[in-house]
Design a protein around this motif. Structure first.
Motif, mmCIF file in Angstrom:
data_model
loop_
_atom_site.group_PDB
_atom_site.id
_atom_site.type_symbol
_atom_site.label_atom_id
_atom_site.label_comp_id
_atom_site.label_asym_id
_atom_site.label_seq_id
_atom_site.Cartn_x
_atom_site.Cartn_y
_atom_site.Cartn_z
ATOM 1 N N ALA A 166 46.100 -14.059 19.248
ATOM 2 C CA ALA A 166 45.276 -13.060 19.930
ATOM 3 C C ALA A 166 45.875 -11.678 19.695
ATOM 4 C CB ALA A 166 45.174 -13.373 21.407
ATOM 5 N N THR A 167 45.611 -11.136 18.519
ATOM 6 C CA THR A 167 46.111 -9.806 18.185
ATOM 7 C C THR A 167 44.940 -8.907 17.836
ATOM 8 O OG1 THR A 167 46.304 -10.177 15.808
ATOM 9 C CG2 THR A 167 48.184 -10.843 17.177
ATOM 10 N N ARG A 168 45.216 -7.654 17.690
ATOM 11 C CA ARG A 168 44.192 -6.702 17.306
ATOM 12 C C ARG A 168 44.124 -6.547 15.792
ATOM 13 N NH1 ARG A 168 46.608 -2.183 19.350
ATOM 14 N NH2 ARG A 168 44.980 -0.926 18.408
ATOM 15 N N LYS A 169 44.708 -7.469 15.040
ATOM 16 C CA LYS A 169 44.690 -7.371 13.581
ATOM 17 C C LYS A 169 43.714 -8.340 12.929
ATOM 18 C CE LYS A 169 49.372 -5.669 12.964
ATOM 19 N NZ LYS A 169 50.655 -5.872 12.313
ATOM 20 N N HIS A 170 43.371 -9.405 13.610
ATOM 21 C CA HIS A 170 42.531 -10.421 12.967
ATOM 22 C C HIS A 170 41.107 -9.912 12.756
ATOM 23 C CE1 HIS A 170 41.740 -11.226 17.248
ATOM 24 N NE2 HIS A 170 40.563 -11.622 16.841
ATOM 25 N N PRO A 171 40.410 -10.463 11.764
ATOM 26 C CA PRO A 171 39.034 -10.045 11.511
ATOM 27 C C PRO A 171 38.121 -10.323 12.705
ATOM 28 C CG PRO A 171 39.880 -11.323 9.670
ATOM 29 C CD PRO A 171 40.868 -11.451 10.789
ATOM 30 N N ILE A 172 37.022 -9.622 12.711
ATOM 31 C CA ILE A 172 35.987 -9.833 13.719
ATOM 32 C C ILE A 172 34.790 -10.460 13.029
ATOM 33 C CG2 ILE A 172 34.362 -8.617 15.231
ATOM 34 C CD1 ILE A 172 36.604 -6.555 15.687
ATOM 35 N N PHE A 173 34.148 -11.381 13.712
ATOM 36 C CA PHE A 173 32.996 -12.073 13.143
ATOM 37 C C PHE A 173 31.774 -11.785 14.004
ATOM 38 C CE2 PHE A 173 36.897 -14.406 12.375
ATOM 39 C CZ PHE A 173 36.916 -14.397 10.987
ATOM 40 N N ILE A 174 30.711 -11.337 13.346
ATOM 41 C CA ILE A 174 29.486 -11.074 14.087
ATOM 42 C C ILE A 174 28.512 -12.218 13.846
ATOM 43 C CG2 ILE A 174 29.754 -8.567 14.091
ATOM 44 C CD1 ILE A 174 27.631 -8.469 11.866
ATOM 45 N N TYR A 175 27.726 -12.476 14.847
ATOM 46 C CA TYR A 175 26.714 -13.524 14.779
ATOM 47 C C TYR A 175 25.360 -12.872 15.007
ATOM 48 C CZ TYR A 175 30.700 -16.622 15.345
ATOM 49 O OH TYR A 175 31.893 -17.263 15.171
ATOM 50 N N THR A 176 24.449 -13.110 14.086
ATOM 51 C CA THR A 176 23.107 -12.589 14.243
ATOM 52 C C THR A 176 22.154 -13.756 14.411
ATOM 53 O OG1 THR A 176 22.793 -12.549 11.854
ATOM 54 C CG2 THR A 176 23.549 -10.504 12.899
ATOM 55 N N HIS A 177 21.176 -13.575 15.235
ATOM 56 C CA HIS A 177 20.180 -14.631 15.452
ATOM 57 C C HIS A 177 18.885 -14.178 14.815
ATOM 58 C CE1 HIS A 177 22.788 -16.834 18.110
ATOM 59 N NE2 HIS A 177 23.112 -15.682 18.657
ATOM 60 N N GLN A 178 18.469 -14.932 13.814
ATOM 61 C CA GLN A 178 17.262 -14.563 13.090
ATOM 62 C C GLN A 178 16.151 -15.543 13.377
ATOM 63 O OE1 GLN A 178 18.210 -13.954 8.975
ATOM 64 N NE2 GLN A 178 20.093 -12.905 9.480
#
Length: 91
Positions: free
Chosen positions: A79-91
């Motif tokens: 749990a750091t501020r360096k890891h990637p972020i993943f977005i989820y979109t609902h289509q």
């Protein structure tokens, strides 16, 4: 934005960024995370669905791609501020 551009940006500011080298088409941007204590970080932002599409194009089944994503992102990063972020979109 490419991985190289993101890495150059981070390097220009003396920061590190974690990327997934084989998933550049899923990279949608970055977040510049500014902390009150001055410890800035740059975090890659990936689109979840595009990651799965990339993995399937690389030869994985849908199930294998979902498993890979869970294994690589679920418990891999502290749990750091360096890891990637993943977005989820609902289509």
């Amino acid at each position: 934005m490419t991985h190289a551009e993101l890495q150059d940006l981070a390097q220009d500011h003396g920061l590190e960024v974690i990327i997934f080298p084989n998933l550049e088409p899923a990279l949608v941007g970055y977040i510049w995370d500014k902390a009150l204590d001055g410890s800035d970080t740059i975090r890659a932002v990936y689109d979840h669905d595009k990651i799965l599409d990339c993995l399937v194009q690389q030869g994985m089944s849908d199930e294998e791609a979902n498993e890979w994503f869970t294994q690589q992102t679920g418990n891999r990063f502290e749990a750091t501020r360096k890891h990637p972020i993943f977005i989820y979109t609902h289509q």
